[in-house]
Design an enzyme around this catalytic site. Sequence first.
Site, PDB file in Angstrom:
ATOM      1  N   GLY A   4      12.864   6.502   2.662  1.00  0.00           N
ATOM      2  CA  GLY A   4      12.000   5.768   1.648  1.00  0.00           C
ATOM      3  C   GLY A   4      10.438   5.743   1.933  1.00  0.00           C
ATOM      4  N   HIS A  47       3.729  -1.357  11.663  1.00  0.00           N
ATOM      5  CA  HIS A  47       2.631  -1.703  10.792  1.00  0.00           C
ATOM      6  C   HIS A  47       2.101  -3.067  10.581  1.00  0.00           C
ATOM      7  CE1 HIS A  47       2.371   2.491   8.528  1.00  0.00           C
ATOM      8  NE2 HIS A  47       1.931   2.500   9.983  1.00  0.00           N
ATOM      9  N   PRO A  98      14.288   9.984  -3.000  1.00  0.00           N
ATOM     10  CA  PRO A  98      14.833  10.393  -4.399  1.00  0.00           C
ATOM     11  C   PRO A  98      13.786  11.839  -4.638  1.00  0.00           C
ATOM     12  CG  PRO A  98      14.298   8.075  -4.635  1.00  0.00           C
ATOM     13  CD  PRO A  98      13.886   8.437  -3.247  1.00  0.00           C
ATOM     14  N   CYS A 129      -9.877 -19.572  19.697  1.00  0.00           N
ATOM     15  CA  CYS A 129     -11.297 -19.003  20.146  1.00  0.00           C
ATOM     16  C   CYS A 129     -12.268 -19.418  18.757  1.00  0.00           C
ATOM     17  CB  CYS A 129     -11.285 -17.725  20.378  1.00  0.00           C
ATOM     18  SG  CYS A 129     -11.176 -16.594  19.277  1.00  0.00           S
TER      19      CYS A 129
HETATM   20  P1  OAD Z   1       4.854   5.130   0.019  1.00  0.00           P
HETATM   21  O1  OAD Z   1       4.556   4.391  -1.073  1.00  0.00           O
HETATM   22  O2  OAD Z   1       3.823   6.160   0.658  1.00  0.00           O
HETATM   23  O3  OAD Z   1       6.112   6.287  -0.092  1.00  0.00           O
HETATM   24  C1  OAD Z   1       7.007   5.433  -0.671  1.00  0.00           C
HETATM   25  C2  OAD Z   1       8.424   6.598  -0.830  1.00  0.00           C
HETATM   26  O4  OAD Z   1       9.684   5.975  -1.184  1.00  0.00           O
HETATM   27  C3  OAD Z   1       8.119   7.721  -1.674  1.00  0.00           C
HETATM   28  O5  OAD Z   1       8.565   8.892  -1.136  1.00  0.00           O
HETATM   29  C4  OAD Z   1       9.221   7.549  -2.805  1.00  0.00           C
HETATM   30  O6  OAD Z   1       9.608   8.725  -3.205  1.00  0.00           O
HETATM   31  C5  OAD Z   1      10.069   6.752  -1.979  1.00  0.00           C
HETATM   32  N1  OAD Z   1      10.996   5.879  -2.784  1.00  0.00           N
HETATM   33  C6  OAD Z   1      10.729   5.316  -4.062  1.00  0.00           C
HETATM   34  N2  OAD Z   1      11.854   4.597  -4.314  1.00  0.00           N
HETATM   35  C7  OAD Z   1      12.884   4.883  -3.535  1.00  0.00           C
HETATM   36  C8  OAD Z   1      14.346   4.246  -3.503  1.00  0.00           C
HETATM   37  N3  OAD Z   1      14.595   3.438  -4.128  1.00  0.00           N
HETATM   38  N4  OAD Z   1      15.014   4.762  -2.433  1.00  0.00           N
HETATM   39  C9  OAD Z   1      14.106   5.668  -1.307  1.00  0.00           C
HETATM   40  N5  OAD Z   1      12.960   6.143  -1.458  1.00  0.00           N
HETATM   41  C10 OAD Z   1      12.557   5.761  -2.527  1.00  0.00           C
HETATM   42  O7  OAD Z   1       5.284   4.116   1.285  1.00  0.00           O
HETATM   43  P2  OAD Z   1       5.385   4.453   2.783  1.00  0.00           P
HETATM   44  O8  OAD Z   1       5.468   5.842   3.115  1.00  0.00           O
HETATM   45  O9  OAD Z   1       5.863   3.247   3.545  1.00  0.00           O
HETATM   46  O10 OAD Z   1       0.628   1.243   5.734  1.00  0.00           O
HETATM   47  O11 OAD Z   1       3.642   4.237   2.933  1.00  0.00           O
HETATM   48  C11 OAD Z   1       3.317   4.186   4.546  1.00  0.00           C
HETATM   49  C12 OAD Z   1       2.176   3.209   4.647  1.00  0.00           C
HETATM   50  O12 OAD Z   1       1.288   3.572   3.813  1.00  0.00           O
HETATM   51  C13 OAD Z   1       2.606   1.812   4.608  1.00  0.00           C
HETATM   52  O13 OAD Z   1       3.358   1.153   5.689  1.00  0.00           O
HETATM   53  C14 OAD Z   1       1.176   1.321   4.444  1.00  0.00           C
HETATM   54  C15 OAD Z   1       0.608   2.411   3.445  1.00  0.00           C
HETATM   55  O14 OAD Z   1      -0.690   2.339   3.335  1.00  0.00           O
HETATM   56  C16 OAD Z   1       0.098   0.036   5.741  1.00  0.00           C
HETATM   57  O15 OAD Z   1       0.007  -1.000   5.082  1.00  0.00           O
HETATM   58  C17 OAD Z   1      -0.638  -0.171   7.347  1.00  0.00           C
END
Ligand code: OAD
Length: 239
Positions: free
Chosen positions: A181, A117, A208, A144
């Site tokens: 995560g 990303h 979690p 550009c």
């Molecule tokens: P999310 O915010 O969708 O999900 C975060 C996940 O982390 C959740 O499932 C939580 O349960 C988990 N979580 C929270 N605390 C944690 C911890 N201490 N240890 C492990 N897990 C934990 O984030 P992403 O899945 O990364 O895109 O989101 C995907 C994409 O959506 C991002 O890259 C971004 C966003 O829109 C772009 O910016 C292109």
Amino acid sequence: MIPANVIERLRCADHVVVLTGAGVSAESGVATFRDPDGLWAKFRPEELASMTGFLANPERVRDWYAHRLHVVDSVEPNAGHHALAALERLVPSFTLVTQNVDRLHQRAGSMNVLEVHGNLVENRCNDCGWIDDAHQAELQCKTCFGPMRPNVVWFGEDLPHDVWVQAEEATRRADVMFSIGTSAQVYPAAGLPYLAKDHGAFVIEVNPDSTELTPYAHAHLRGPSGVILPELISELTAA
Ligand code: OAD
């Protein structure tokens, strides 16, 4: 306690692939996106993470990413990031595919990182694609004169082609695939653990909470990655 079959699979693995998401950086103090206090609960993605939003108000978009860069520059990698850097050194072949744009994996010492990303550090010309890694937002492309934008993938945009091809290729070769995560909701990245499983990998989720991936994973290590991953490394390295 990490299940014995997880440690056994890791000990036998030639190639390990890890997909990470925002949860890995939560314990560093970086907000996730979809948790109740996440970024998408406070901000509108269509305004801040889309081409339409950028064209409507480039200054607002640049300011928001500059603020996020300031936040990630002022925090440190956590025990989960460090454990993944350690894991890379313990297995024969390792690929870390991250959806995170914060560079905390690299700061923890991870080497083979694919940023699917993009990242907050670089800016990219919206017209010609020239990348400025100067850690500061120039408004115009030096080549550009097109408008510069954060080098982050927005909704409706393709992932960087070469990086994505490498991520898929590594995933197909994985013996063990982690999903750590991430809410496992944003495709195509969220599809990688299924691809790995189809090619015979043992799939481990660290989170979690449960996600749509949970029923398909061979193991769900329920808890924060900053706790689970160091535990995993210490069991892996125990005699
Ligand atoms: P999310 O915010 O969708 O999900 C975060 C996940 O982390 C959740 O499932 C939580 O349960 C988990 N979580 C929270 N605390 C944690 C911890 N201490 N240890 C492990 N897990 C934990 O984030 P992403 O899945 O990364 O895109 O989101 C995907 C994409 O959506 C991002 O890259 C971004 C966003 O829109 C772009 O910016 C292109």
